[in-house]
Scaffold this active site. Sequence first.
Site, PDB file in Angstrom:
ATOM      1  N   ARG A  32      35.140  53.375  42.662  1.00 41.95           N
ATOM      2  CA  ARG A  32      36.246  53.487  43.624  1.00 41.95           C
ATOM      3  C   ARG A  32      36.162  54.766  44.449  1.00 41.95           C
ATOM      4  O   ARG A  32      36.523  54.767  45.626  1.00 41.95           O
ATOM      5  CB  ARG A  32      37.580  53.427  42.888  1.00 41.95           C
ATOM      6  CG  ARG A  32      37.880  52.008  42.425  1.00 41.95           C
ATOM      7  CD  ARG A  32      39.227  51.941  41.759  1.00 41.95           C
ATOM      8  NE  ARG A  32      39.585  50.570  41.506  1.00 41.95           N
ATOM      9  CZ  ARG A  32      40.274  50.168  40.442  1.00 41.95           C
ATOM     10  NH1 ARG A  32      40.669  51.057  39.545  1.00 41.95           N
ATOM     11  NH2 ARG A  32      40.571  48.909  40.290  1.00 41.95           N
ATOM     12  N   LYS A 203      42.912  31.875  32.487  1.00 45.34           N
ATOM     13  CA  LYS A 203      44.094  31.014  32.580  1.00 45.34           C
ATOM     14  C   LYS A 203      44.277  30.342  33.928  1.00 45.34           C
ATOM     15  O   LYS A 203      44.089  30.955  34.965  1.00 45.34           O
ATOM     16  CB  LYS A 203      45.334  31.854  32.325  1.00 45.34           C
ATOM     17  CG  LYS A 203      45.473  32.313  30.903  1.00 45.34           C
ATOM     18  CD  LYS A 203      46.859  32.866  30.754  1.00 45.34           C
ATOM     19  CE  LYS A 203      47.058  33.641  29.482  1.00 45.34           C
ATOM     20  NZ  LYS A 203      48.173  34.566  29.653  1.00 45.34           N
TER      21      LYS A 203
END
Length: 400
Positions: A32, A203
């Site tokens: 980052r 999920k």
Amino acid sequence: MDQINFQNKRVLVRVDFNVPLNGDYKITDDTRMRAALPTIKHIIDHGGKAILMSHLGRPMKKLLPDGSIDRNRFTLRHLVNHLSELLAKPVFFVDETVGEKATAMSHKLSPGEVLIVENTRFEAGEKKGDEKLAEAMAELGDVYINDAFGTAHRAHASTTTVANYFDQEAKSFGFLMQKEIENANKVLHGPTRPLTAIIGGAKVSDKILLLEKLIDFVDNLIVGGGMAYTFMKAQGGNIGKSLVENDKLDLASKLIEKAAAKGVRLLLPEDSLVADAFSNEAERKTTSSKAISEDWMGLDIGKQAIQQFSEVIKNSSTLLWNGPMGVFEFSNFAAGTNAIAQAVADATQNGAFSLVGGGDSVAAVNKSGLADKVSYVSTGGGAMLEFLEGKELPGIKAMN
Ligand code: AMP
């Protein structure tokens, strides 16, 4: 950003320096920080004075026993030396986010110098998008640059509200933010077809909006990973102990119907590498994904699925990949994810545009060593997911 004259200006830059630190406060992955370097270098190379602000961790969620902020743990001071090495010049630090001291230091900078202010999340108003705090932040700069794509989906003071205190000519996205938006738009607007989305991960519930949106405009939708078993069960398959969301079976059936109605080819893994326990050392074998025995669970896609998915990927001109095909953290169940990374890299080599974005697929493509063989790897997990879902991100909206 190219259009702004930075000469002698104090440039307040919201970066995403939320890097992982080990127990000794050493940075374990500086991706980052490196991603923000082009913006910082451009500013200082053009005579600007860079004042950097960022959050680091979740200080308000991890308070000390007496209820105060753990300043030692979450201070941005941990990043100063490393940024100094990356820029090959001294970097100043002030131990407050806003206030007289920080503002005075911003005024003392000479052109080309860099100052980091303290963790934005030490301020209670940050996550609330507080106006007073944003106004105090705006005191730190004559120009505001937002280069923190990773937090663009949050309406925080430093990412969103602060932009209101700068005129249109005195605020802009940074280069990283611009790159993220441009690359996502290559998939969302007028992509070269066929366009294939590869969606995996744990999920269905985390990715409902994404799946629904994708069915509206992709040619092929590949679904792998844990979420595939909810689709398998919805089609009447036996999935043993595989991950399943029983309250999402109807939704899975509807998505299958919607894909058929729209002429989208929805691909699920024909076979799976199944295990008798959730462990890297578990017994494993390959079976049909719809006929998994009672005590077994699918932890990776099987060989047939790898072949079928790879074929579709290789024949695509635009690719979007979000989420691993299996439990890639376990070396014995990483083959499917690695093979998909390879197929995406091969397609890119042959001229396709490929975007890897959102969540664990970024970690997976990094782990496979193929990150530089795809067109673009996004730095913004949740933000990229929301952007692809078609949501308007507050950090982007605030700039316009
Ligand atoms: P996400 O953050 O939604 O991309 O999900 C990533 C997580 O999904 C990773 O930690 C994977 O280990 C997990 N995952 C992928 N496939 C499976 C699977 N078949 N069973 C259980 N977990 C899985």
